[in-house]
Design a protein around this motif. Sequence first.
Motif, PDB file in Angstrom:
ATOM      1  N   MET A 270       0.824  -1.202   0.000  1.00  0.00           N
ATOM      2  CA  MET A 270       0.000   0.000   0.000  1.00  0.00           C
ATOM      3  C   MET A 270       0.868   1.265   0.000  1.00  0.00           C
ATOM      4  O   MET A 270       0.487   2.285  -0.587  1.00  0.00           O
ATOM      5  CB  MET A 270      -0.938  -0.010   1.207  1.00  0.00           C
ATOM      6  N   SER A 271       2.050   1.203   0.612  1.00  0.00           N
ATOM      7  CA  SER A 271       2.975   2.342   0.555  1.00  0.00           C
ATOM      8  C   SER A 271       3.450   2.572  -0.884  1.00  0.00           C
ATOM      9  O   SER A 271       3.544   3.721  -1.351  1.00  0.00           O
ATOM     10  CB  SER A 271       4.186   2.091   1.465  1.00  0.00           C
ATOM     11  N   LEU A 272       3.742   1.488  -1.582  1.00  0.00           N
ATOM     12  CA  LEU A 272       4.170   1.597  -2.978  1.00  0.00           C
ATOM     13  C   LEU A 272       3.024   2.099  -3.852  1.00  0.00           C
ATOM     14  O   LEU A 272       3.236   2.886  -4.785  1.00  0.00           O
ATOM     15  CB  LEU A 272       4.676   0.245  -3.472  1.00  0.00           C
ATOM     16  N   THR A 273       1.807   1.688  -3.552  1.00  0.00           N
ATOM     17  CA  THR A 273       0.639   2.167  -4.297  1.00  0.00           C
ATOM     18  C   THR A 273       0.488   3.675  -4.128  1.00  0.00           C
ATOM     19  O   THR A 273       0.154   4.397  -5.086  1.00  0.00           O
ATOM     20  CB  THR A 273      -0.640   1.454  -3.817  1.00  0.00           C
ATOM     21  N   ARG A 274       0.716   4.174  -2.924  1.00  0.00           N
ATOM     22  CA  ARG A 274       0.671   5.625  -2.703  1.00  0.00           C
ATOM     23  C   ARG A 274       1.667   6.321  -3.628  1.00  0.00           C
ATOM     24  O   ARG A 274       1.342   7.338  -4.274  1.00  0.00           O
ATOM     25  CB  ARG A 274       0.999   5.941  -1.241  1.00  0.00           C
ATOM     26  N   ALA A 275       2.886   5.775  -3.725  1.00  0.00           N
ATOM     27  CA  ALA A 275       3.911   6.379  -4.580  1.00  0.00           C
ATOM     28  C   ALA A 275       3.481   6.367  -6.050  1.00  0.00           C
ATOM     29  O   ALA A 275       3.679   7.351  -6.774  1.00  0.00           O
ATOM     30  CB  ALA A 275       5.231   5.635  -4.407  1.00  0.00           C
TER      31      ALA A 275
ATOM     32  N   LEU B 290      -2.827  11.613  -6.935  1.00  0.00           N
ATOM     33  CA  LEU B 290      -2.762  11.840  -5.494  1.00  0.00           C
ATOM     34  C   LEU B 290      -1.756  12.952  -5.242  1.00  0.00           C
ATOM     35  O   LEU B 290      -0.709  13.019  -5.899  1.00  0.00           O
ATOM     36  CB  LEU B 290      -2.309  10.556  -4.792  1.00  0.00           C
ATOM     37  N   SER B 291      -2.069  13.835  -4.318  1.00  0.00           N
ATOM     38  CA  SER B 291      -1.162  14.929  -3.994  1.00  0.00           C
ATOM     39  C   SER B 291       0.086  14.406  -3.293  1.00  0.00           C
ATOM     40  O   SER B 291      -0.006  13.509  -2.449  1.00  0.00           O
ATOM     41  CB  SER B 291      -1.870  15.938  -3.087  1.00  0.00           C
ATOM     42  N   PRO B 292       1.252  14.957  -3.619  1.00  0.00           N
ATOM     43  CA  PRO B 292       2.481  14.563  -2.909  1.00  0.00           C
ATOM     44  C   PRO B 292       2.403  14.821  -1.402  1.00  0.00           C
ATOM     45  O   PRO B 292       3.178  14.236  -0.637  1.00  0.00           O
ATOM     46  CB  PRO B 292       3.568  15.426  -3.559  1.00  0.00           C
TER      47      PRO B 292
END
Length: 587
Positions: A211-216, A224-226
């Motif tokens: 899920m962390s990689l998906t955020r990236a 998605l906003s940085p």
Amino acid sequence: MRRRIQPRPRDEALYRRALAAGLSELQARVLAGRLPGYTGELAPLVSPSLRHLEHPEKLADGRRSAERIARAVTEGEHIGILTDYDVDGITSHVVILRTLNELFGVPSHKLHSLIGHRINDGYGISLPLVERTLALSPRPSLVITADCGSSDEPRIARLREAGIDVIVTDHHALPQEGPPASAHATVNPTRDDCDFPDPTIAGCMVAWLVMSLTRAVLIELGALSPSTPKLSPWLSYVALGTVADCVSLGGSAINRAVVTQGLTLINRMEAACWRAMAERLGADSVPFDAETLAFQMGPRINARSRLDDPYAALHFMLAVDETSARTHLEVLDQDNQSRKAIESDMTETARALAMDELARGEQVLAVFLEEGHAGVQGIVASRLVQAFGRPAFVLTPAATPGMLTGSGRSIEGLHLRDALQRAHDLAPEALPRFGGHRGAAGIGVPQNALDTFRGALRRAVGEQLGGRELYPCVFTDGELMGQQLSLLTLDELERLAPYGREFDAPLFEGEFRVENLRVVGADGTHLMLDLSSGGVSTRGIWFRALSPGETPAFGLGARVRCAYKLSRNRWKGRESLQLMIEHAEAL
């Protein structure tokens, strides 16, 4: 069988390295007794830090899974979250659900929680869970698993045929044929082609990394906003799942880092579930440590899934206010009390059956409890390992007629999942379904093939253990001098925390004089002792020292040899040292 108190073997080279690195003699002794053959850096283990986390891109299929989840988010797809029912599975579920909903903006009505019922559905991506998924309307076009799926190819194929992509995130050992062919992606650090350097991370950590990689990926796509928050706060859940799932806290810098950081987050008491648990355990329980997670929170969450529907555990973890958290915790607590009663009865029966196998000199125990509850198999198997020093399986009738389910627990030096693979190779018809890792495993066995399974298992275990003598052991870190029985020594040891599987909490041995003792506890099974050694008097507590109605084997003035841990007794804001007795025998 009489338990033997023995000193741990010590890695002398590691002991000298630890002393040279500035650790105290006692800290060096503890480290060298837990990491035989360890040649890596000491700093990541001694001073756990998130800077030792590895990038999720190193996970095989990590990028592919993140891109598919990102597409589902941006295109508004319905997403199923399918996880196991134990603490690792529930905490994984929370990580995925909260990330999708709170960070990625997926509305709740497009997220579908799919958690199997241990008794009715069984482990992993079971057929009932597949049917439940296919019956959803609207049906999800993507299912993300956590803590399960690596050995579920037939059910994954069924979902794929129905047009559902499945992303497997898991940490259990893969079958010999490799990752499930029908999965869109399989993220599992135990894959042979995986570059992630630590295969011991828990399922919840695999889910957190994906899920962390998906955020990236979503940020790369501009979806998605940085400034979108990272997943760091969810490490509180990862810490709980990591400790409760008994993955290694020994040579794993990652596991030690996430548990350390997770405990820091938990002890801020920002989530209602942590506050409710602290209230239940009492003010003296704070701050929580790894043992609180392992022996207080973990069993309560597991109890619900063992005995009934696991969704109460999910609701407890997700509670937004203390009133709701208290309500769900009360359900978990009641189930835990029921679990204890069932466990006690099953353990007594299992021990009696195990005696027959011991009389035949068997190296592995496999007992069938006709009236047993499937939800307590693993705990009872652990009790057999403790009592007899042998790997043990406990089997009970399955929901499917003619089938048995079972849970096993291992001993040092035996890889249980590998033993099951060998048993399957010897008699595939007797072990059609199995999964797990080094220390624990689950099985499915046709009832009419139970004896065949036992024979194949005994041969597989014998091949690993050879002629090794097996007996119940209490391994200690040696003796403490009288003046070392102090809170300062405990402070010194706590600087090496967290403790857990493959990095057991320090255990010492010593001779004491019994100055006072009394039986305590509602069922009269615990002993409170006042002990003296070297002019120092200390209070000790020995839980489950006696069977109901049993009298102590020694009295006032007796000399006893004890194996014990140092603990911090908090009472009305004051602290004192207390010995937690693990074993005691009269001299």
